[in-house]
Design a protein around this motif. Structure first.
Motif, PDB file in Angstrom:
ATOM      1  N   ALA A 337     -29.551 -53.528  52.201  1.00  0.00           N
ATOM      2  CA  ALA A 337     -29.812 -54.059  53.544  1.00  0.00           C
ATOM      3  C   ALA A 337     -30.425 -55.448  53.462  1.00  0.00           C
ATOM      4  CB  ALA A 337     -30.746 -53.119  54.311  1.00  0.00           C
ATOM      5  N   LEU A 338     -30.497 -56.090  54.625  1.00  0.00           N
ATOM      6  CA  LEU A 338     -31.155 -57.393  54.774  1.00  0.00           C
ATOM      7  C   LEU A 338     -32.335 -57.225  55.726  1.00  0.00           C
ATOM      8  CD1 LEU A 338     -28.005 -59.672  55.240  1.00  0.00           C
ATOM      9  CD2 LEU A 338     -29.326 -59.333  53.145  1.00  0.00           C
ATOM     10  N   TRP A 339     -33.433 -57.925  55.424  1.00  0.00           N
ATOM     11  CA  TRP A 339     -34.646 -57.820  56.240  1.00  0.00           C
ATOM     12  C   TRP A 339     -35.207 -59.203  56.514  1.00  0.00           C
ATOM     13  CZ3 TRP A 339     -35.021 -52.914  57.754  1.00  0.00           C
ATOM     14  CH2 TRP A 339     -34.476 -51.918  56.936  1.00  0.00           C
ATOM     15  N   ASP A 340     -35.966 -59.309  57.597  1.00  0.00           N
ATOM     16  CA  ASP A 340     -36.574 -60.588  57.980  1.00  0.00           C
ATOM     17  C   ASP A 340     -37.716 -60.920  57.016  1.00  0.00           C
ATOM     18  OD1 ASP A 340     -37.315 -62.857  59.550  1.00  0.00           O
ATOM     19  OD2 ASP A 340     -38.920 -61.652  60.422  1.00  0.00           O
ATOM     20  N   PRO A 341     -37.653 -62.048  56.305  1.00  0.00           N
ATOM     21  CA  PRO A 341     -38.691 -62.376  55.316  1.00  0.00           C
ATOM     22  C   PRO A 341     -40.099 -62.407  55.907  1.00  0.00           C
ATOM     23  CG  PRO A 341     -36.787 -63.806  55.023  1.00  0.00           C
ATOM     24  CD  PRO A 341     -36.557 -63.034  56.287  1.00  0.00           C
ATOM     25  N   MET A 342     -40.260 -62.979  57.102  1.00  0.00           N
ATOM     26  CA  MET A 342     -41.591 -63.087  57.688  1.00  0.00           C
ATOM     27  C   MET A 342     -42.158 -61.711  58.027  1.00  0.00           C
ATOM     28  SD  MET A 342     -44.006 -65.131  58.400  1.00  0.00           S
ATOM     29  CE  MET A 342     -43.201 -66.732  58.387  1.00  0.00           C
ATOM     30  N   ASN A 343     -41.328 -60.848  58.572  1.00  0.00           N
ATOM     31  CA  ASN A 343     -41.798 -59.504  58.913  1.00  0.00           C
ATOM     32  C   ASN A 343     -42.153 -58.713  57.665  1.00  0.00           C
ATOM     33  OD1 ASN A 343     -40.780 -56.400  59.383  1.00  0.00           O
ATOM     34  ND2 ASN A 343     -41.933 -57.216  61.121  1.00  0.00           N
ATOM     35  N   ILE A 344     -41.365 -58.868  56.602  1.00  0.00           N
ATOM     36  CA  ILE A 344     -41.663 -58.174  55.347  1.00  0.00           C
ATOM     37  C   ILE A 344     -42.997 -58.647  54.794  1.00  0.00           C
ATOM     38  CG2 ILE A 344     -40.949 -57.896  52.947  1.00  0.00           C
ATOM     39  CD1 ILE A 344     -39.307 -56.229  54.840  1.00  0.00           C
ATOM     40  N   ALA A 345     -43.232 -59.969  54.829  1.00  0.00           N
ATOM     41  CA  ALA A 345     -44.494 -60.504  54.299  1.00  0.00           C
ATOM     42  C   ALA A 345     -45.684 -59.981  55.099  1.00  0.00           C
ATOM     43  CB  ALA A 345     -44.456 -62.031  54.329  1.00  0.00           C
ATOM     44  N   LYS A 346     -45.571 -59.984  56.421  1.00  0.00           N
ATOM     45  CA  LYS A 346     -46.678 -59.513  57.256  1.00  0.00           C
ATOM     46  C   LYS A 346     -46.907 -58.017  57.080  1.00  0.00           C
ATOM     47  CE  LYS A 346     -46.359 -63.047  60.895  1.00  0.00           C
ATOM     48  NZ  LYS A 346     -46.112 -63.291  62.340  1.00  0.00           N
ATOM     49  N   SER A 347     -45.821 -57.254  57.066  1.00  0.00           N
ATOM     50  CA  SER A 347     -45.959 -55.802  56.924  1.00  0.00           C
ATOM     51  C   SER A 347     -46.560 -55.445  55.571  1.00  0.00           C
ATOM     52  CB  SER A 347     -44.597 -55.114  57.086  1.00  0.00           C
ATOM     53  OG  SER A 347     -44.129 -55.246  58.413  1.00  0.00           O
ATOM     54  N   GLY A 348     -46.043 -56.066  54.520  1.00  0.00           N
ATOM     55  CA  GLY A 348     -46.559 -55.775  53.185  1.00  0.00           C
ATOM     56  C   GLY A 348     -48.028 -56.114  53.051  1.00  0.00           C
ATOM     57  N   ARG A 349     -48.415 -57.241  53.658  1.00  0.00           N
ATOM     58  CA  ARG A 349     -49.823 -57.638  53.559  1.00  0.00           C
ATOM     59  C   ARG A 349     -50.714 -56.711  54.385  1.00  0.00           C
ATOM     60  NH1 ARG A 349     -51.187 -63.834  54.410  1.00  0.00           N
ATOM     61  NH2 ARG A 349     -50.149 -63.886  52.380  1.00  0.00           N
ATOM     62  N   SER A 350     -50.270 -56.363  55.587  1.00  0.00           N
ATOM     63  CA  SER A 350     -51.107 -55.512  56.438  1.00  0.00           C
ATOM     64  C   SER A 350     -51.268 -54.113  55.853  1.00  0.00           C
ATOM     65  CB  SER A 350     -50.516 -55.424  57.842  1.00  0.00           C
ATOM     66  OG  SER A 350     -49.255 -54.774  57.816  1.00  0.00           O
ATOM     67  N   LEU A 351     -50.224 -53.634  55.155  1.00  0.00           N
ATOM     68  CA  LEU A 351     -50.285 -52.292  54.571  1.00  0.00           C
ATOM     69  C   LEU A 351     -50.874 -52.311  53.157  1.00  0.00           C
ATOM     70  CD1 LEU A 351     -46.776 -50.977  55.693  1.00  0.00           C
ATOM     71  CD2 LEU A 351     -49.002 -50.395  56.687  1.00  0.00           C
ATOM     72  N   ILE A 353     -49.250 -53.250  50.399  1.00  0.00           N
ATOM     73  CA  ILE A 353     -48.235 -52.771  49.456  1.00  0.00           C
ATOM     74  C   ILE A 353     -47.600 -53.973  48.757  1.00  0.00           C
ATOM     75  CG2 ILE A 353     -46.116 -51.462  49.166  1.00  0.00           C
ATOM     76  CD1 ILE A 353     -46.731 -49.989  51.726  1.00  0.00           C
ATOM     77  N   ILE A 354     -47.595 -53.948  47.432  1.00  0.00           N
ATOM     78  CA  ILE A 354     -46.928 -54.979  46.641  1.00  0.00           C
ATOM     79  C   ILE A 354     -45.855 -54.298  45.802  1.00  0.00           C
ATOM     80  CG2 ILE A 354     -47.212 -56.741  44.864  1.00  0.00           C
ATOM     81  CD1 ILE A 354     -50.105 -57.038  45.742  1.00  0.00           C
ATOM     82  N   THR A 355     -44.594 -54.624  46.076  1.00  0.00           N
ATOM     83  CA  THR A 355     -43.485 -54.057  45.319  1.00  0.00           C
ATOM     84  C   THR A 355     -42.517 -55.161  44.930  1.00  0.00           C
ATOM     85  OG1 THR A 355     -42.175 -53.625  47.324  1.00  0.00           O
ATOM     86  CG2 THR A 355     -43.656 -51.860  46.572  1.00  0.00           C
ATOM     87  N   ASP A 356     -41.636 -54.855  43.979  1.00  0.00           N
ATOM     88  CA  ASP A 356     -40.618 -55.825  43.573  1.00  0.00           C
ATOM     89  C   ASP A 356     -39.650 -56.099  44.720  1.00  0.00           C
ATOM     90  OD1 ASP A 356     -41.536 -56.191  40.908  1.00  0.00           O
ATOM     91  OD2 ASP A 356     -40.662 -54.268  40.354  1.00  0.00           O
ATOM     92  N   ALA A 357     -39.393 -55.092  45.549  1.00  0.00           N
ATOM     93  CA  ALA A 357     -38.512 -55.293  46.706  1.00  0.00           C
ATOM     94  C   ALA A 357     -39.158 -56.249  47.703  1.00  0.00           C
ATOM     95  CB  ALA A 357     -38.211 -53.955  47.374  1.00  0.00           C
ATOM     96  N   ARG A 358     -40.423 -56.014  48.044  1.00  0.00           N
ATOM     97  CA  ARG A 358     -41.115 -56.914  48.972  1.00  0.00           C
ATOM     98  C   ARG A 358     -41.132 -58.342  48.429  1.00  0.00           C
ATOM     99  NH1 ARG A 358     -47.660 -57.482  49.916  1.00  0.00           N
ATOM    100  NH2 ARG A 358     -47.464 -59.589  50.725  1.00  0.00           N
ATOM    101  N   TYR A 359     -41.412 -58.487  47.131  1.00  0.00           N
ATOM    102  CA  TYR A 359     -41.486 -59.806  46.490  1.00  0.00           C
ATOM    103  C   TYR A 359     -40.209 -60.606  46.743  1.00  0.00           C
ATOM    104  CZ  TYR A 359     -42.045 -63.230  42.712  1.00  0.00           C
ATOM    105  OH  TYR A 359     -42.144 -64.387  41.985  1.00  0.00           O
TER     106      TYR A 359
END
Length: 807
Positions: A337-351, A353-359
């Protein structure tokens, strides 16, 4: 970003050595941070157990005679249950460092039997976590040869320091593409996957989002009848080498694709997915147990993948434990899938969670590889796990519209100083995947889908520069200024340095505090407006831009006090924020003193009472610090005015405002209001100040920078004392100003040395004693001259303050 040399050479046809590859990577902007050449594994050799006898003093130990290929057998005491005569394994001689146990071997004596080495397990060689027995190799393994070379453990690992603007190099294929573009080999292209497809994917997917950018595309495929055992040894070795733990074939394939192609994938156990899948915003308060065994509380800012039972995955960040694949998985759903980079960065930071996928998703993945990535992953699943693939379902993806950048070739010379021909520029861009159209001095360049970081012509110049060679830029001296010793620093920069030096010379230590403070602290010091609230704070207690330096300094002083250092004098010269406009940022010099940390020195009163130290700090310490900053910045101190009172965070009766003239406020000083200290949870004797460096007027330009000649009076200076009775409301500064203005040529200094209140001076009155310094310049003054000057001073004080000489 880590990768092995052999893994890189799967994508790059090259004869270059490890050193040449590492040098070239750094030259093209992919800085090599570390290289592990696996030298630690070189001492291990393949050895055959010639005999295995029971240890005479231990039931579970055996005494082995081991042939290491050198001739004479070596005696080794071993406790492995699979140790036997004829076994071929890995041997480590005394002096060998064993990474799995982090120890260097020595000749040992175990229960009275000498042991001259070790037969190693997989855990001791860091191949896996298995330590139930020693390594058991095929009988035809070459005895005496390097075990690392035989088991492919000598594959060097390269780690590069990847900058955030290079999402294309979060894959080994992308790194190989850059190296090929630089001339270090040829990029290998893999043929498109081909496999039989039977039936449709029964699970349907819906994008239920108010903003299509949150998930621009989603592809899904079912593979039936897989066998999810361990992944092959070659894949496990590569994943282990870069720091990943092999789990099972399906999970290892997704991790492999993440690093090999920069395409994060996810797999669902189809039997655990109920009904169809929906990509939507999470509802407030929804929770999910993720693959890291932690439960996360989600909200509308998080995008999730859910089925009829609830959330199955946090989109682009981490899958859910419920639908994870294990050894019992038979049917698997593969997601790309494709995801919005800004939303992924905000979600990962708020939760958190640091993963290779988020990176990778927060930097931007190649949208055009979404479907090919699904095909390649399916091919690997069929190859390693078997099964039958269904047709893929693709939802939402509307294709990629490449960016087109107008590129004048002259920009290369203008921005870098390099002379690069148009032919070479075109060739470099083409090798990197850009498409050049047009002719002449300006062309149009189409940006490839894997380079979301390229937006303008300067980015294209950077691409040409790094491939052509940054090392080819010749050093050139800076152009000389028009005037000798011309000023380089701005007035504000000069005053910033002067303020720091002045405060440091007064015994204060410089501190650097956060520009972000809690909302309640911001409101306490006149801030807290919505315009200065951070949209994405790094922590909940760092929500607002600071309106003042004092909250950070006060809390820093309290932290020192809590650790036993109560006498603290610290300062900071930095920015504060009144609004979100450029002119709302102020340049401020601020400082605080706590306990007995005065200029005269802190500590017990009897230890330095002679110097005047040992007393709690007060408003006058803060005043002296503030005035020292103003004086260091070069302002005329004769024009400075002090008014009583300050902002509400200061004590109303023990604070002051510094002005230059009636309107220009230069700063504030004083002791702090008890309610302010209580709100900050700060205690102790405290005083502080803030001086606005940007409020000071520019100094008048002088005809020359040469200092005037020093003029010293040859006549003796004289000091006279006066005591004036004035109303209690009259400020001492007004008396000083009046006395100084009586005769500015003769009066060179006025200081207050005593203030007295009592019945002898009358109700509502006080006595202020001043010392006036008189400096004759032309002749020695006579008694008549002194008498006349005295009358001027008395008259001036009476006129401006109503004061009379104390009888």
């Amino acid at each position: 970003m880590k990768f092995t040399l052999s893994w890189l050479k799967e994508h790059l046809e090259t004869d270059a050595t490890l050193d040449e590859i590492c040098t070239r990577l750094t030259e093209i902007g992919l800085e090599v941070e570390d290289v592990d050449d696996k030298a630690a594994f070189k001492p291990f050799v393949i050895a055959r157990v010639v005999s295995a006898e029971k240890h005479p003093q231990a039931d579970r130990l055996k005494v082995l005679m081991v042939d290491t290929g050198t001739g004479a057998p070596v005696q080794v005491v071993c406790g492995a249950p699979n140790a036997r005569a004829g076994l071929v394994g890995a041997f480590a001689a005394p002096g060998t460092y064993v990474p799995g146990i982090d120890a260097t071997l020595a000749v040992g004596n175990i229960r009275g039997v000498e042991s001259r080495g070790m037969m190693c397990s997989e855990k001791e060689m860091q191949i896996s976590d298995n330590h139930d027995g020693i390594i058991d190799l095929p009988d035809d393994a070459p005895v005496g040869k390097s075990y690392a070379a035989y088991a492919h453990l000598d594959d060097p690992v390269i780690e590069i320091n990847l900058t955030p603007n290079r999402p294309d190099c979060t894959s080994i294929h992308g790194i190989a593409r850059d190296l090929a573009a630089s001339g270090l080999g040829t990029l290998k292209t893999r043929t498109a996957p081909t496999f039989a497809v039977e039936g449709d994917t029964p699970v349907r997917l819906t994008l239920d989002l108010d903003d299509p950018k949150l998930c621009p595309g989603f592809s899904l495929r079912l593979v039936r009848g897989v066998r999810n055992g361990p992944s092959p040894r070659w894949m496990q070795q590569r994943l282990t080498a870069i720091g990943l733990r092999p789990i099972n074939a399906l999970v290892d394939i997704t991790n492999y694709m993440t690093f090999d192609q920069g395409r994060p994938m996810h797999v669902f156990d189809a039997a655990k997915v109920k009904g169809n899948l929906t990509v939507r915003r999470a509802r407030e308060g929804e929770t999910v147990l993720a693959l890291d065994q932690r439960e996360y509380r989600l909200g509308p800012n998080n995008v999730v993948i859910s089925d009829e039972d609830g959330i199955e995955s946090i989109g682009g960040i981490m899958g859910g434990e419920h639908s994870g694949c294990d050894e019992n998985t038979v049917d698997v759903l593969i997601e790309s899938a494709l995801w919005d980079p800004m939303n992924i960065a905000k979600s990962g930071r708020s939760l958190g969670i640091i993963t290779d996928a988020r990176y990778r998703f927060e930097r931007g993945v190649d949208p055009e590889y979404m479907v090919p990535g699904l095909e390649r992953t399916t091919e690997l699943v069929l190859e390693l796990c078997g099964g039958t693939a269904a047709s893929a379902e693709v939802v939402g993806y509307k294709g990629h519209e490449p960016k087109v950048v107008d590129f004048p070739y002259s920009e290369v010379k203008r921005l870098t100083g390099l002379e690069v021909s148009t032919e070479e520029s075109n060739a470099i861009l083409a090798r990197l995947g850009f498409k050049v159209s047009g002719s002449g001095e300006r062309v149009s360049v189409s940006v490839p889908s894997w380079r979301p970081d390229v937006d303008g012509k300067a980015d294209l110049v950077e691409e040409v520069m790094r491939i052509h060679g940054v090392d080819k830029i010749k050093p050139a001296p800076l152009e000389s200024h028009a005037a000798v010793n011309g000023r380089i620093l701005t007035t504000l920069q000069i005053r910033t340095r002067a303020a720091k030096r002045a405060l440091a010379s007064r015994g204060m230590l410089e501190a650097v505090t956060w520009s972000f403070i809690p909302e309640d602290q911001a409101k306490l010091f006149g801030g807290g407006s919505p315009a200065l609230k951070l949209a994405n704070p790094i922590a909940a207690e760092m929500s607002d831009m600071r309106p003042s330096l004092l909250p950070g300094l006060l809390t820093a002083a309290q932290r020192n006090a809590d650790k036993g250092y109560g006498d603290v004098a610290i300062f900071e010269v930095s920015g504060t924020y009144e609004n979100d406009r450029p002119d709302g940022q102020r340049r401020v010099a601020g400082g605080i003193r706590r306990g007995t940390a005065s200029l005269a020195g802190g500590g017990r009163m009897w230890s330095n009472a002679v110097k005047g130290g040992g007393k709690p700090v007060d408003v006058f310490d803060a005043k002296a610090d503030a005035l020292s900053v103003i004086e260091a910045c070069g302002l005329p101190m004769g024009n400075i005015q002090i008014e009583q009172g300050g902002p509400e965070w200061y004590h109303p009766g023990r604070s002051g405002t510094i002005k230059m003239g009636p309107k220009v406020v230069l700063g504030y000083f004083g002791e702090f209001h008890p309610l302010t200290l209580e709100a900050l949870d700060v205690s102790g004797a405290l005083c502080g100040f803030e001086v606005y460096l940007d409020a000071m007027a520019e100094p008048k330009k002088k005809a020359t920078r040469t200092k005037p000649a020093l003029e010293l009076s040859p006549f003796q200076a004289v000091k006279r004392d006066f005591a004036f009775v004035v109303d209690k409301t009259v400020e001492s500064g007004a008396i000083i100003k009046a006395a100084t203005g009586a005769d500015r040529k003769l009066v060179t200094g006025v200081n207050v040395f005593d203030i007295f209140e009592g019945a002898s001076v009358g109700d509502g009155k006080k006595s202020v004693a001043i010392e006036v310094q008189i400096q004759p310049a032309e002749r020695t003054l006579t008694d008549e001259d002194f008498e006349a000057l005295t009358q001027k001073i008395v008259a001036s004080v009476a006129k401006f303050t109503g004061g009379v000489l104390r009888s």
